[in-house]
Structures are given as structure tokens and as C-alpha cells.
Scaffold this active site. Sequence first.
Site, PDB file in Angstrom:
ATOM      1  N   TYR A  84       0.911  -1.325   0.001  1.00 46.26           N
ATOM      2  CA  TYR A  84       0.009  -0.034  -0.067  1.00 46.26           C
ATOM      3  C   TYR A  84       0.920   1.135   0.036  1.00 46.26           C
ATOM      4  CZ  TYR A  84      -4.281  -2.798   0.652  1.00 46.26           C
ATOM      5  OH  TYR A  84      -5.162  -3.950   0.430  1.00 46.26           O
TER       6      TYR A  84
ATOM      7  N   GLU B  35      -2.403  -7.581  -3.477  1.00 47.41           N
ATOM      8  CA  GLU B  35      -3.286  -6.409  -2.957  1.00 47.41           C
ATOM      9  C   GLU B  35      -2.317  -5.269  -3.366  1.00 47.41           C
ATOM     10  OE1 GLU B  35      -5.120  -6.263   0.817  1.00 47.41           O
ATOM     11  OE2 GLU B  35      -5.555  -8.387   0.937  1.00 47.41           O
TER      12      GLU B  35
HETATM   13  C1  GCB Z   1      -5.040  -5.668   3.678  1.00 48.60           C
HETATM   14  C2  GCB Z   1      -5.926  -6.692   4.020  1.00 48.60           C
HETATM   15  C3  GCB Z   1      -7.349  -6.657   3.694  1.00 48.60           C
HETATM   16  C4  GCB Z   1      -7.709  -5.040   3.854  1.00 48.60           C
HETATM   17  C5  GCB Z   1      -6.938  -4.288   3.251  1.00 48.60           C
HETATM   18  C6  GCB Z   1      -7.176  -2.653   3.244  1.00 48.60           C
HETATM   19  O1  GCB Z   1      -4.074  -5.634   3.687  1.00 48.60           O
HETATM   20  O2  GCB Z   1      -5.487  -7.917   3.576  1.00 48.60           O
HETATM   21  O3  GCB Z   1      -8.034  -7.689   4.167  1.00 48.60           O
HETATM   22  O4  GCB Z   1      -9.237  -4.727   3.443  1.00 48.60           O
HETATM   23  O5  GCB Z   1      -5.739  -4.344   3.474  1.00 48.60           O
HETATM   24  O6  GCB Z   1      -8.040  -2.193   2.606  1.00 48.60           O
HETATM   25  O7  GCB Z   1      -6.798  -2.174   4.317  1.00 48.60           O
END
Ligand code: GCB
Length: 602
Positions: free
Chosen positions: A466, A502
Site C-alpha cells: 500500500y 493487494e
Molecule cells: C489488507 C488486508 C485486507 C484489507 C486491506 C485494506 O492488507 O489484507 O483485508 O481490507 O488491507 O483495505 O486495508
Amino acid sequence: MLTAIDTPTREVRSLDGLWRFAVDHDNDGVERRLFADTLPGTREVAVPASVNDLFADENVRNHVGYWFYQRTVRVPRGWDGEQILVRFGSATHHAIVWAGDVEVGRHSGGYLPFEVDVTDHVTAGEEFRLTVAVDNRLDKTCIPPGWVTQTPDGRRQQHYLHDFYNYTGLHRSVELVARPRRHVEDVTVTTELDGTVTWDVTAPEGLTVSIAVVDKQTGETVARGEGARGSATIDNPTLWTPGVGGMYDLEITLRDDAAVVDVYLQPFGVRTVRVDGHRLLINDKPFYFTGFGMHEDHETLGKGHSDAHMIQDFELLSWIGANSLRTSHYPYSEQIMDYCDAHGIVVIDETPAVGLNWMMSGGILDSDGGTTYSAENVNDKTQASHAREIRELIARDKNRPSVVIWSIANEPDSVDPEARTYFEPLVELARECDPTRPVGFVNVMMAPHDKCVISDLFDVIMLNRYYGWYFQSGDLTSAEALFTEELQGWVDRYGKPIIITEYGADTVAGLHSIYHQPFTEDYQVEYLAMNSRVFDSFDAVIGEQMWNFADFQTKYGFARVDGNKKGAFTRDRRPKAAARYLRDRWLGMDSAAYGRRDPLAD
Ligand code: GCB
């Protein structure tokens, strides 16, 4: 576990629809023997569906404990002498089942099927009272783990470390099933590209086993064999192909002398999957994942399965150029998996092991303190449940060609040295249950390559990152540099395939800005473009699954405005600007051409 299907020797009746329903507010319904009579009150509930969003009563929505379901079931009159079962697609998270006054089974684990044998408690042609107590409580022995506290005024509150709402209920179909007392108990099918099909059937001693391999498309028998274990070869096999599908049935007939005892049809596809250096090969061709981490999540239904919503989601996946999905963060319904098999959608199949991480606290998460792997948090009992989830998931999905990787956990604490002791036996177990597929887990951002103590145990590296959202928020320049640097570290250290499972940014549909302003549609697009540049600069990155396909519901918290808003689509499946960005990228990518579904081909 085999699915329930109609064959010449087996029958299935759906028990879906309206059931009687009572919330067990004091959680004493089992002692009060609520199952021994018609449930009190006049409430009804839909099956399948989550219960939480159905009732205009917050005491129902927030209930922590037992929820009683009940209906009257007539056993078809022709079923005398058969074994009779009730099969549940899932009950989230625990269930106790009674036929009349008799307890006939219990199950824990909210996202996998189970069946209870009611043969001795029902009569063909007559009715019986079927009662189920569904319990939504999560504790530290559960996967996913959680804990329950009590407020001073006596209200129970459920806590957990994962980021999706703890929906509860009979989320998938319930079926009444008749099968012969002597029957096919299990089967494992493996294949090779030259068309060799190998089977291993579990069935009672003393019966003969005959096999016919039937092409599902043409209905023709293309190979035959004998014996519980054996193999046969299909001439010119249709390979199960990403973006296309291509399924066969292994038709198993059990006989006692000449008499047919049982017939079962196991769908499978002819395909191989293996890791070669930093590539993942499906049918010996490199595969590049485009798609999403998803959720089973819809307005009103919660986590309840609906065929109509499923088709809409798959149509949108096809429209956007997605060739794959991860079943974040739990096994999805068998209908979804069947659809993936039939239509060639590639799946990373995940256990419900999410939220095993006490090193993240604050924000959306609400850790109760302590270290992850400890007697008071993730302990031996959690590990035993985790092992059961791996076993049951692989037992359910082992013959599915769509499944190419087992993901045994999402974002566990993998920095604590104890993680190794915890995970080593689980990786071994997954490999024992299925020696044919790569095994992975999804790594959290706080455990980069030089801190993660378990990545070497796995075949693929799956990263949730992220940069530009939870870190360097609004500063995509720094984010790009740091992400690139980190990925280089993974490449240098492991030389394994890397899938970005992700990356995402919360986005309020309709919010715009000419600046790099988080939460706007414009920022989500810029954020995705930055991530794309980073992925494209590494050969070892063999896939991108954006978080999330659609906005979804979470527990309350100041970081969530009516849920998680990282969807490319809103919760009611309208595209954000990001959806068009991804569509342009994925439909235009040469490397992702293998597996892309052609919407017009259907
Ligand atoms: C993550 C998780 C996921 C969350 C996402 C978020 O790393 O795996 O379950 O929804 O981040 O949006 O924070």
C-alpha cells in the site's frame, strides 16, 4: 468432500427458502432445548443469506452468539433404504444440527461445507423438524481468530483483526441428499498434458470400480478404465485453458457383481501448473494474473450466495479484462468455484486464516495486546483449527482446474520468529494434501524480504503493498521509489514468482480533484498508474490483483466510512474511474493475453 449431485443412484432436494428464525439473545437456547419444539416468535429468515442486514433491529444485527434456524422437511417417499444427509454449503462460523429432538452433528469453520447423517432419525415419506443453531462467535481457537468482551451494561461485543464485517448465517445452499449406503466416498484426479488421467477412488471394499471419462462439451466417452486406482489416456485432450475452461467428468460406477451400487461424476480439467524460476506455468505456458482480491459481499445478502450476483460479478471481471481472482479471505461458495472451472477463471484459493497478526494495532484494527504467537493469542488450538481448514479446503477443491495456488494465510505476523514454528507444519500439511499445486501465503507490508521469516518455505511470493496509501499517502513520487526498492529486494533474495495480491486506495465514488488528493477517483487512478509502472519494471512480477473488486462492508471504525471503499466498482457494482483505467491496461497487455476471457465468445 464430494458435492451433492443427482445421478442414477443419488438425489438432491434443495432446502433453500424461508426458514423459521429466532435470535438466542441470552445464548441459552441449547439448554432451553429450543430445537425440541417450533421456534418461538414469528420471524422468518432467507436461506441462503446473512442475517445481519435483514432485520430493522440493531439488537439482531449486533447479536453475538446463537441464531436458531428451523424448518420442516419432508423426506421423499422413494428414499427408503438410502443413506440420508443434510448438506450445508456453509454455516458461519459454527453450527449444531438437530433432526427432531436429536443432535445429529456439529461443525466449526464458517466457509466450508459439511454434512450430517440423519438416516436413523427420519422416515421416507414423512416429515421431520430440522433445527440449526448457528454461532457467530470467534475466539482464539478459531480461524479467523477473535475474542468477545462484555460491556459494563452486559452487552457482548465481538472483536477481530480482519477488515471485513463478521456476517453470519447459512450463507450457502442447504440440501437434503440421498445416496446409497455403499457409495463413492472420495476421489482424487490428476492429469498430464498428454491426456493421461489418473484417479484414486475411495469406496467400500468388495465392490468393483469402473471409470468412464466423459467430455462435458460433447457428452462423449473419451477414455475408460477399471479399478479404484488407475489411469487412462484421452487422445487429443482438450486442455483446461485460462479464459476458456474445458471440463471433463470422471464417471465412477461401483458394482456388486453385475448390480450397480453407486454412480458419481467428478468434474475435472486436463491441465498442469508448476513454478519454473520466477514464472508460474499453466500448461507449460507463463501466466500473468490480472484481477482482484474479492469478497463475497453484497447489499442485503451480506455473504449470502446468489447466482444472479455471481454472474454479474463474473461479467464485470470479463469486461475489465481480469483473468483471475483470489478468494480473499476465505473459501468461496462451490457455485463460484464451479463457475471458475467452467469458464477458465484462474483462482488463488485462500483459507480463512486472516487476522493472525497482533503486531498491527490501532487504526481499523483493534488488537488486545500481546504478541501474535503466544498462549493468549495464536496458540496450538488456533494452529489445529488452521490445519483443519487447510485439510477441508483442499479436500473440497483439489480436483478443480481453476485453482492454481493454495494461499494458506493472509497477512499473518511473519516477523516474529515463532511464525516459523507455527507455519512449517502447515506448509508441509498443504503439500501432503496436494503435492500438485504451489503453496503460498500473502505477506504483509510490515514484513519485507529482510524481516519475513517464512517466505522461503513457500513456492511463490504474494505481497500486499500500500505504498501511496497507508504510507506516503498523497505522495506517489516517494511511494514509487520505495516500492521499487522493496521489490528489488524480494527479486534478489528469492528469485521466485511475485504476485502483487493487494494494492489499493479508498475512493469515494464521485469525489474528484485536480490534485493528488486521497479518496478521490482521480487519485485512485494515479495510484494505480504508479503501481503499474512499478510492476512493469520487474520480470519477476507475474501478476497484479487490485484491492478490491468492489467496495465492501466492514466493522465500524473511524477509518471506514460505511465499509472499505477500495473497490474498482462501488458496492452496487457501478464502475469508478479506476475500473476504466484497469480495463484499458488489462485488455491492452500482451503479457496478460493468455487467459483473457472473450466476452463475445460466450
Ligand atoms: C489488507 C488486508 C485486507 C484489507 C486491506 C485494506 O492488507 O489484507 O483485508 O481490507 O488491507 O483495505 O486495508
